[in-house]
Every structure is written in C-alpha cells, then in structure tokens.
Motif scaffolding. Structure first.
Motif, short mmCIF file in Angstrom:
data_model
loop_
_atom_site.label_atom_id
_atom_site.label_comp_id
_atom_site.label_asym_id
_atom_site.label_seq_id
_atom_site.Cartn_x
_atom_site.Cartn_y
_atom_site.Cartn_z
N LEU A 1 1.07 -76.57 -96.36
CA LEU A 1 1.07 -76.98 -97.77
C LEU A 1 -0.13 -77.88 -98.07
O LEU A 1 -0.76 -77.75 -99.13
CB LEU A 1 2.39 -77.68 -98.08
CG LEU A 1 2.64 -78.12 -99.53
CD1 LEU A 1 2.48 -76.95 -100.50
CD2 LEU A 1 4.04 -78.73 -99.66
N GLN B 1 12.11 -66.69 -107.99
CA GLN B 1 10.73 -66.87 -108.43
C GLN B 1 10.10 -65.57 -108.93
O GLN B 1 8.99 -65.58 -109.47
CB GLN B 1 9.88 -67.44 -107.29
CG GLN B 1 10.20 -68.88 -106.94
CD GLN B 1 9.83 -69.83 -108.06
OE1 GLN B 1 8.75 -69.78 -108.61
NE2 GLN B 1 10.76 -70.71 -108.41
N GLN C 1 14.45 -77.98 -96.38
CA GLN C 1 13.11 -78.58 -96.48
C GLN C 1 12.02 -77.53 -96.20
O GLN C 1 10.97 -77.52 -96.86
CB GLN C 1 12.98 -79.76 -95.52
CG GLN C 1 13.75 -80.99 -95.97
CD GLN C 1 13.83 -82.06 -94.89
OE1 GLN C 1 13.78 -81.76 -93.69
NE2 GLN C 1 13.96 -83.31 -95.30
N THR D 1 5.27 -75.91 -92.01
CA THR D 1 5.06 -75.74 -93.45
C THR D 1 4.43 -76.96 -94.14
O THR D 1 3.63 -76.77 -95.06
CB THR D 1 6.37 -75.34 -94.16
OG1 THR D 1 7.38 -76.33 -93.89
CG2 THR D 1 6.85 -73.98 -93.69
N ASP E 1 11.79 -75.36 -99.22
CA ASP E 1 11.15 -76.07 -100.33
C ASP E 1 9.63 -76.15 -100.16
O ASP E 1 8.89 -76.07 -101.14
CB ASP E 1 11.75 -77.47 -100.49
CG ASP E 1 13.16 -77.44 -101.05
OD1 ASP E 1 13.59 -76.36 -101.53
OD2 ASP E 1 13.84 -78.48 -101.00
N ASN E 2 9.16 -76.31 -98.93
CA ASN E 2 7.71 -76.32 -98.70
C ASN E 2 7.10 -74.96 -99.01
O ASN E 2 6.01 -74.88 -99.60
CB ASN E 2 7.39 -76.72 -97.25
CG ASN E 2 7.54 -78.21 -97.02
OD1 ASN E 2 7.40 -79.02 -97.93
ND2 ASN E 2 7.81 -78.59 -95.78
N GLU F 1 4.75 -71.80 -105.81
CA GLU F 1 4.46 -72.36 -107.13
C GLU F 1 2.96 -72.61 -107.31
O GLU F 1 2.40 -72.35 -108.39
CB GLU F 1 5.26 -73.65 -107.33
CG GLU F 1 6.75 -73.41 -107.48
CD GLU F 1 7.57 -74.69 -107.50
OE1 GLU F 1 8.70 -74.66 -108.03
OE2 GLU F 1 7.09 -75.73 -106.99
N LEU F 2 2.29 -73.10 -106.28
CA LEU F 2 0.85 -73.31 -106.34
C LEU F 2 0.11 -71.99 -106.53
O LEU F 2 -0.83 -71.90 -107.33
CB LEU F 2 0.36 -73.99 -105.06
CG LEU F 2 0.49 -75.51 -104.97
CD1 LEU F 2 0.22 -75.97 -103.55
CD2 LEU F 2 -0.47 -76.19 -105.94
N LEU G 1 8.42 -72.84 -101.09
CA LEU G 1 8.52 -72.76 -102.55
C LEU G 1 7.33 -73.45 -103.22
O LEU G 1 6.77 -72.94 -104.19
CB LEU G 1 9.84 -73.40 -103.02
CG LEU G 1 10.01 -73.61 -104.53
CD1 LEU G 1 9.91 -72.29 -105.30
CD2 LEU G 1 11.34 -74.30 -104.82
N SER G 2 6.93 -74.60 -102.70
CA SER G 2 5.78 -75.30 -103.26
C SER G 2 4.51 -74.45 -103.13
O SER G 2 3.67 -74.42 -104.05
CB SER G 2 5.57 -76.65 -102.57
OG SER G 2 6.63 -77.54 -102.90
#
Length: 210
Positions: free
Chosen positions: A66, A157, A101, A62, A104-105, A111-112, A107-108
């Motif tokens: 990312l 989300q 972790q 991930t 969260d990657n 979000e992007l 999730l990033s």
C-alpha cells in the motif's frame, strides 16, 4: 539508520526508465509478493511479449504494498492492476494482522486504483497448506476465509475477482505437488495455470471497458 520498510528503492530506477504508455497500449501492472516477483524468472516472455510490468517484491505484506502503490502502480499509468497479496500477512512477516485488516489494505489499493482510472483485478490468495518458514499457522483454513472477504469486497466495489484458489487447490486446501516447489512457491506448471486464468480476466476487463 533509516529503513526503507516498503522497499521504495527496488523499482525506483526501473520506474524512471519506463516510457509512458502508447495510446492503444493496455498496460497492466502486477502488484504482489514473491509469487509475483518469481513469475518473471519462471517465464520472462509473459512480461516481455505483453504490455505487462512486474512489481512484485518477495516477502512483502499488504501494508508495504500500500505504501508503494502510488509510485509502483499509479505513476506507471496502467489501464489495469492485478493485485495478488495477503499470504505473507497471514504468515506474520511484518507482525500480527487480522484477515479484516488484510482485506482493508487491499480495499485501499482498489480505491486508489479506481480514483486514478485504473481497473483493479483482485486476486484470491493462492492455496498454501502450511508455511515452511513459519509452520503451524493454518493457512489452509485462514486463506479460504480471507478469499471470501476479498470476493465480497470486489463485488461491493464492482471490480473483477480472479479466483486462482479454486482452480489450483488440492483436497487439503494446499497446492498439488505439480504446481509447487515448497507448498507456497510455484513451478513453471503453476505459473502456466495462473497465466491462463489472468489472461482471461484481463481480456474480460478490457472488453468491459470498451
């Protein structure tokens, strides 16, 4: 020697050659690892018959995805991105990673995508009883835990969660022999099952956007 750790070069020429989407094109980018990359070899027609773009890279984790998300997804102007990632993180391909972790990657990436008006589909990690290249890491236990984190994150989300795991797992939390070549990678029958599920999810997202 400089190292292209996220493999930004792999799709650089293909991205440049890609035309901008037409007004009514429901372009979908598939972001992932070897399961995604191998999809084109198993059934190239799935990508040529649909406005689908394969941006999988074998072995990736991930954090690598990312780092290339902007050039390999956002810059291609899709309506939807299908994110299938995490199993190589559990395998430790680029070093130790906690399940949080990994979540969260992803999730990033979500979000992007949302910040650029791209609808993300967060996929469950596929079942794996063990990793043939790194045995003993108990993915059959860790993957369901990660999938719970991903499902909850997708809900928070407000994005689609695609549950491949429940449809494909056997009673060991692994892949049945008909669907896999090595406990991780897929046969044509495995990809056919994924195609059925992802087409349904894509159609639902498109319907929700109208």
């Amino acid at each position: 020697m400089a190292q292209d750790w996220p493999n930004l070069e792999k799709y650089k020429k293909a991205n440049t050659a890609l035309s901008t989407p037409t007004e009514n094109e429901n372009r979908v980018v598939f972001m992932g690892n070897s399961i995604t990359e191998g999809w084109s070899n198993a059934n190239q027609d799935f990508f040529t018959d649909n406005p689908y773009i394969n941006r999988g890279i074998s072995g990736q984790t991930t954090p690598q995805m990312l780092l290339r998300f902007r050039q390999d997804v956002i810059d291609l102007n899709p309506k939807i991105v299908v994110i299938l990632a995490g199993t190589n993180d559990i395998a430790g391909n680029t070093g130790p990673m906690t399940l949080e972790q990994i979540r969260d990657n992803i999730l990033s990436m979500v979000e992007l995508a949302k910040a650029n008006n791209i609808s993300p589909i967060v996929c469950s990690v596929l079942p794996a009883y063990d990793y043939p290249w790194r045995p003993g890491l108990q993915p059959n236990i860790k993957i369901p835990k990660l999938n719970t984190l991903l499902k909850n994150m997708a809900s928070e989300q407000g994005v689609m969660y695609l549950d491949y795991f429940s449809a494909m797992a056997d009673d060991r939390n692994g892949l049945p022999k008909a669907l896999t070549t090595d406990e991780v990678h897929l046969t044509k029958a495995g990809y056919a099952e994924m195609e059925r599920l992802v087409q349904k999810a894509i159609a639902q997202v498109i319907k929700n956007e109208k």
